[in-house]
Design an enzyme around this catalytic site. Structure first.
Site, mmCIF file in Angstrom:
data_model
loop_
_atom_site.group_PDB
_atom_site.id
_atom_site.type_symbol
_atom_site.label_atom_id
_atom_site.label_comp_id
_atom_site.label_asym_id
_atom_site.label_seq_id
_atom_site.Cartn_x
_atom_site.Cartn_y
_atom_site.Cartn_z
ATOM 1 N N THR A 128 0.695 -1.319 0.025
ATOM 2 C CA THR A 128 0.035 0.170 -0.072
ATOM 3 C C THR A 128 0.905 1.228 -0.010
ATOM 4 O O THR A 128 1.932 1.066 0.639
ATOM 5 C CB THR A 128 -1.047 0.033 1.300
ATOM 6 O OG1 THR A 128 -1.528 1.269 1.396
ATOM 7 C CG2 THR A 128 -0.232 -0.483 2.340
ATOM 8 N N ASP A 129 0.363 2.508 -0.590
ATOM 9 C CA ASP A 129 1.166 3.620 -0.542
ATOM 10 C C ASP A 129 1.088 4.283 0.984
ATOM 11 O O ASP A 129 1.910 5.120 1.307
ATOM 12 C CB ASP A 129 0.114 4.773 -1.316
ATOM 13 C CG ASP A 129 -1.042 4.978 -0.793
ATOM 14 O OD1 ASP A 129 -1.601 4.332 0.081
ATOM 15 O OD2 ASP A 129 -1.584 5.763 -1.536
ATOM 16 N N GLU A 130 0.455 3.761 1.862
ATOM 17 C CA GLU A 130 0.499 3.890 3.278
ATOM 18 C C GLU A 130 1.821 3.784 3.973
ATOM 19 O O GLU A 130 2.177 4.406 4.961
ATOM 20 C CB GLU A 130 -0.770 3.693 4.059
ATOM 21 C CG GLU A 130 -2.087 3.836 3.576
ATOM 22 C CD GLU A 130 -3.017 3.829 4.709
ATOM 23 O OE1 GLU A 130 -2.903 3.602 6.078
ATOM 24 O OE2 GLU A 130 -4.160 3.856 4.299
ATOM 25 N N TYR A 155 -1.461 -0.277 11.137
ATOM 26 C CA TYR A 155 -1.871 -0.950 10.030
ATOM 27 C C TYR A 155 -0.649 -0.831 8.962
ATOM 28 O O TYR A 155 0.004 -1.733 8.546
ATOM 29 C CB TYR A 155 -2.906 -0.390 9.554
ATOM 30 C CG TYR A 155 -3.248 -0.706 7.906
ATOM 31 C CD1 TYR A 155 -3.240 -2.008 7.556
ATOM 32 C CD2 TYR A 155 -3.088 0.145 7.035
ATOM 33 C CE1 TYR A 155 -3.355 -2.207 6.023
ATOM 34 C CE2 TYR A 155 -3.071 -0.166 5.475
ATOM 35 C CZ TYR A 155 -3.149 -1.445 5.184
ATOM 36 O OH TYR A 155 -3.439 -1.816 3.562
ATOM 37 N N LYS A 159 2.251 -3.355 7.311
ATOM 38 C CA LYS A 159 2.266 -3.518 5.955
ATOM 39 C C LYS A 159 4.055 -3.201 5.628
ATOM 40 O O LYS A 159 4.539 -4.029 4.805
ATOM 41 C CB LYS A 159 1.618 -2.591 5.226
ATOM 42 C CG LYS A 159 0.050 -2.863 5.215
ATOM 43 C CD LYS A 159 -0.230 -4.350 4.758
ATOM 44 C CE LYS A 159 -0.005 -4.646 3.220
ATOM 45 N NZ LYS A 159 -0.716 -5.973 2.650
HETATM 46 P P1 NAD Z 1 -10.101 -6.833 2.787
HETATM 47 O O1 NAD Z 1 -9.950 -6.680 4.156
HETATM 48 O O2 NAD Z 1 -11.254 -6.609 1.962
HETATM 49 O O3 NAD Z 1 -9.730 -8.264 2.539
HETATM 50 C C1 NAD Z 1 -8.794 -9.184 3.369
HETATM 51 C C2 NAD Z 1 -9.030 -10.538 2.980
HETATM 52 O O4 NAD Z 1 -7.978 -11.292 3.700
HETATM 53 C C3 NAD Z 1 -10.480 -11.079 3.692
HETATM 54 O O5 NAD Z 1 -10.937 -11.984 2.710
HETATM 55 C C4 NAD Z 1 -9.917 -11.832 4.729
HETATM 56 O O6 NAD Z 1 -10.814 -12.780 5.130
HETATM 57 C C5 NAD Z 1 -8.734 -12.421 4.562
HETATM 58 N N1 NAD Z 1 -7.846 -12.697 5.566
HETATM 59 C C6 NAD Z 1 -7.562 -11.911 6.705
HETATM 60 N N2 NAD Z 1 -6.806 -12.369 7.543
HETATM 61 C C7 NAD Z 1 -6.432 -13.739 7.085
HETATM 62 C C8 NAD Z 1 -5.552 -14.909 7.514
HETATM 63 N N3 NAD Z 1 -4.889 -14.993 8.594
HETATM 64 N N4 NAD Z 1 -5.457 -15.897 6.456
HETATM 65 C C9 NAD Z 1 -6.060 -15.833 5.254
HETATM 66 N N5 NAD Z 1 -6.873 -14.946 4.913
HETATM 67 C C10 NAD Z 1 -6.944 -13.912 5.727
HETATM 68 O O7 NAD Z 1 -8.748 -6.327 2.073
HETATM 69 P P2 NAD Z 1 -8.590 -5.314 0.806
HETATM 70 O O8 NAD Z 1 -9.070 -3.890 1.084
HETATM 71 O O9 NAD Z 1 -9.100 -6.181 -0.298
HETATM 72 O O10 NAD Z 1 -6.864 -5.118 0.638
HETATM 73 C C11 NAD Z 1 -6.198 -6.545 0.123
HETATM 74 C C12 NAD Z 1 -4.587 -6.059 0.298
HETATM 75 O O11 NAD Z 1 -4.546 -5.108 -0.451
HETATM 76 C C13 NAD Z 1 -4.220 -5.866 1.673
HETATM 77 O O12 NAD Z 1 -3.021 -6.520 1.709
HETATM 78 C C14 NAD Z 1 -4.203 -4.459 1.584
HETATM 79 O O13 NAD Z 1 -3.178 -3.772 2.591
HETATM 80 C C15 NAD Z 1 -3.888 -4.078 0.312
HETATM 81 N N6 NAD Z 1 -4.314 -2.860 -0.166
HETATM 82 C C16 NAD Z 1 -5.458 -2.421 -0.028
HETATM 83 C C17 NAD Z 1 -6.140 -1.154 -0.447
HETATM 84 C C18 NAD Z 1 -7.553 -0.555 -0.544
HETATM 85 O O14 NAD Z 1 -7.758 0.668 -0.744
HETATM 86 N N7 NAD Z 1 -8.376 -1.545 0.243
HETATM 87 C C19 NAD Z 1 -5.290 -0.262 -1.091
HETATM 88 C C20 NAD Z 1 -3.698 -0.580 -1.360
HETATM 89 C C21 NAD Z 1 -3.472 -2.153 -0.718
HETATM 90 O O1 DAU Z 2 -4.123 4.054 0.649
HETATM 91 C C1 DAU Z 2 -4.396 2.730 0.831
HETATM 92 C C2 DAU Z 2 -4.960 2.276 1.708
HETATM 93 O O2 DAU Z 2 -6.483 2.669 1.623
HETATM 94 C C3 DAU Z 2 -5.273 0.888 2.121
HETATM 95 O O3 DAU Z 2 -3.663 0.334 2.376
HETATM 96 C C4 DAU Z 2 -6.085 0.482 3.198
HETATM 97 O O4 DAU Z 2 -6.185 -0.953 3.134
HETATM 98 C C5 DAU Z 2 -7.249 1.120 2.949
HETATM 99 O O5 DAU Z 2 -8.467 0.750 3.870
HETATM 100 C C6 DAU Z 2 -7.514 2.499 2.452
HETATM 101 O O6 DAU Z 2 -7.089 3.223 3.745
HETATM 102 P P1 DAU Z 2 -7.793 4.563 4.308
HETATM 103 O O7 DAU Z 2 -7.354 4.834 5.771
HETATM 104 O O8 DAU Z 2 -7.165 5.666 3.285
HETATM 105 O O9 DAU Z 2 -9.260 4.201 3.832
HETATM 106 P P2 DAU Z 2 -10.802 4.818 4.704
HETATM 107 O O10 DAU Z 2 -11.714 4.308 3.626
HETATM 108 O O11 DAU Z 2 -10.628 3.854 6.071
HETATM 109 O O12 DAU Z 2 -10.387 6.293 4.894
HETATM 110 C C7 DAU Z 2 -10.387 7.237 3.630
HETATM 111 C C8 DAU Z 2 -10.304 8.432 4.227
HETATM 112 O O13 DAU Z 2 -11.726 8.737 4.904
HETATM 113 C C9 DAU Z 2 -9.470 8.771 5.380
HETATM 114 O O14 DAU Z 2 -8.712 10.018 5.342
HETATM 115 C C10 DAU Z 2 -9.899 8.767 6.676
HETATM 116 C C11 DAU Z 2 -11.497 9.214 6.067
HETATM 117 N N1 DAU Z 2 -12.743 8.428 6.903
HETATM 118 C C12 DAU Z 2 -12.648 7.196 6.952
HETATM 119 C C13 DAU Z 2 -13.917 6.666 7.378
HETATM 120 C C14 DAU Z 2 -14.095 4.964 7.650
HETATM 121 C C15 DAU Z 2 -13.773 9.479 7.324
HETATM 122 O O15 DAU Z 2 -13.622 10.580 7.290
HETATM 123 N N2 DAU Z 2 -14.677 8.742 8.040
HETATM 124 C C16 DAU Z 2 -14.959 7.457 8.026
HETATM 125 O O16 DAU Z 2 -15.784 6.909 8.690
#
Ligand code: NAD
Ligand code: DAU
Length: 339
Positions: A128-130, A155, A159
């Site tokens: 992730t970019d985070e 988190y 990562k």
């Molecule tokens: P998500 O939370 O929707 O899905 C995570 C999945 O992993 C779930 O299906 C869960 O059941 C499974 N899981 C959790 N613990 C496990 C374990 N111990 N063994 C096997 N499976 C397990 O997550 P997402 O948003 O789809 O993100 C997927 C990946 O992409 C993550 O690694 C996250 O860091 C990365 N990522 C997410 C975003 C985003 O915007 N959501 C952006 C950049 C990177």
């Molecule tokens: O940048 C990539 C990341 O994006 C991934 O690595 C993470 O897995 C994914 O969850 C996401 O992280 P963020 O923290 O950026 O996503 P989230 O949707 O939780 O929040 C987006 C923005 O909105 C953040 O600035 C916090 C704000 N927010 C979020 C929630 C849940 C609110 O203002 N209110 C809310 O209730």
């Protein structure tokens, strides 16, 4: 000819789930193994459309369970591992960091050991970019692959730790790896704890939308289908050992995102409620994707089109999101928000 075996971890979650569908449909000549523990964030109902296909297989397993993972790799001899499985929600990591270290760090190490032992062709680690920390509001600054890792939340620290382990297994043991670092995804099957689906599901029910702080924090949004295409490219063409940033230059403040959704649904901005800020809330993320573009990737979704289609998807798939927020999520929401 031997069919390629691709293990996707976390394929019952949001991005992994979209990627499993993408691979199963695009590569009938590959066998796709979706391995997932099915935590609160994972569900298999999203795979009804592919579950009867010959090239789709599901394995329920915990990536931290070495006694299951190592024999599984020895038996199946996967060619590719694409590793999504993780605890992914920043707010939950602030409440309880322990499970993030266990899954994201220790789970990744178990998979790396298994991949090394069975000489996988390539291990693609989805990061992730985070991990780069935060940028200030100067719109000319971006995260590149050379930006130092400076994670701010439990988190992102977990990562970043897993990224460093992946890198170390490449440097020390020669494990063939790529790391991708993507910005915020949105699209179908996004779990409604995250900002965009949370807003859509609450606005549809005329409920208040919690916006942290002043709503000016910026995220760089990428449609999940564009992310899937990027991972496909890295999996097949990425130079071994390299890191690739993924992002589409779609920077928006959180308030802009929430207002866009409210407008699309024809509701009132009175639904917005400013609530206490997230601890350590990163100000801004913005990706420079030049390296990946040079490899041959270009995003297809403009944010306005992508968000309109996503809102429509949530209108058409109410059954899915109502079902996933009916369980553990209810307690989480009540504890997290006071609205
Ligand atoms: P998500 O939370 O929707 O899905 C995570 C999945 O992993 C779930 O299906 C869960 O059941 C499974 N899981 C959790 N613990 C496990 C374990 N111990 N063994 C096997 N499976 C397990 O997550 P997402 O948003 O789809 O993100 C997927 C990946 O992409 C993550 O690694 C996250 O860091 C990365 N990522 C997410 C975003 C985003 O915007 N959501 C952006 C950049 C990177
Ligand atoms: O940048 C990539 C990341 O994006 C991934 O690595 C993470 O897995 C994914 O969850 C996401 O992280 P963020 O923290 O950026 O996503 P989230 O949707 O939780 O929040 C987006 C923005 O909105 C953040 O600035 C916090 C704000 N927010 C979020 C929630 C849940 C609110 O203002 N209110 C809310 O209730």
């Amino acid at each position: 000819m031997n069919r390629k075996k691709v293990l996707v971890t976390g394929g019952a979650g949001f991005i992994g789930g979209n990627f499993v569908k993408y691979l199963v449909n695009k590569y009938p000549e590959y066998d796709i193994y979706n391995m997932d523990l099915l935590t609160y964030a994972g569900d298999l109902t999203k795979h009804k459309d592919i579950e009867s296909k010959d090239n789709y297989h599901f394995i329920k397993a915990d990536i931290t369970d070495r006694d299951t993972i190592i024999p599984l790799f020895e038996k199946e001899k996967f060619d590719y591992v694409v590793h999504f499985a993780a605890e992914s929600h920043v707010d939950r990591s602030i409440i309880d960091p322990g499970i993030f270290i266990r899954t994201n760090v220790m789970g990744t190490q178990v998979l790396l050991d298994a991949a090394k032992l069975t000489s996988v062709y390539k291990f693609v680690h989805i990061s992730t970019d985070e991990v780069y920390g935060e940028l200030d509001f100067d719109p000319t600054t971006f995260f590149t692959e050379e930006t130092p890792l400076q994670p701010n939340s439990p988190y992102s620290a977990s990562k970043a730790s897993s990224d460093l382990l992946v890198r170390a297994y490449h440097e020390t043991y020669g494990l063939p790896i790529n790391i991708t670092r993507c910005s915020n995804n949105y699209g179908p099957y996004h779990f409604p704890e995250k900002l965009i689906p949370l807003t859509i599901s609450r606005v549809l029910n005329d409920l208040k939308v919690p916006v942290y702080g002043d709503g000016r924090n910026i995220r760089d949004w990428l449609h999940v289908f564009d992310h899937c295409a990027a991972i496909d490219l890295v999996m097949h063409k990425g130079v071994i050992g390299e890191v690739y940033n993924v992002g589409g230059h779609n920077e928006r403040t959180n308030l802009e995102v929430v207002k866009t959704i409210i407008k699309t649904l024809g509701k009132s901005e009175n639904l917005i409620e400013f609530v206490q800020d997230r601890l350590g809330h990163d100000k801004r993320y913005a990706i420079d994707p030049t390296k990946l573009e040079k490899l041959g990737w270009k995003p297809k979704y403009a944010f306005e089109t992508g968000i309109a289609q996503t809102v429509q998807w949530y209108l058409d798939n109410k059954e899915w999101w109502e079902q996933v927020i009916s369980g553990e999520y209810k307690n989480y929401f009540e504890n997290q928000y006071n609205i």
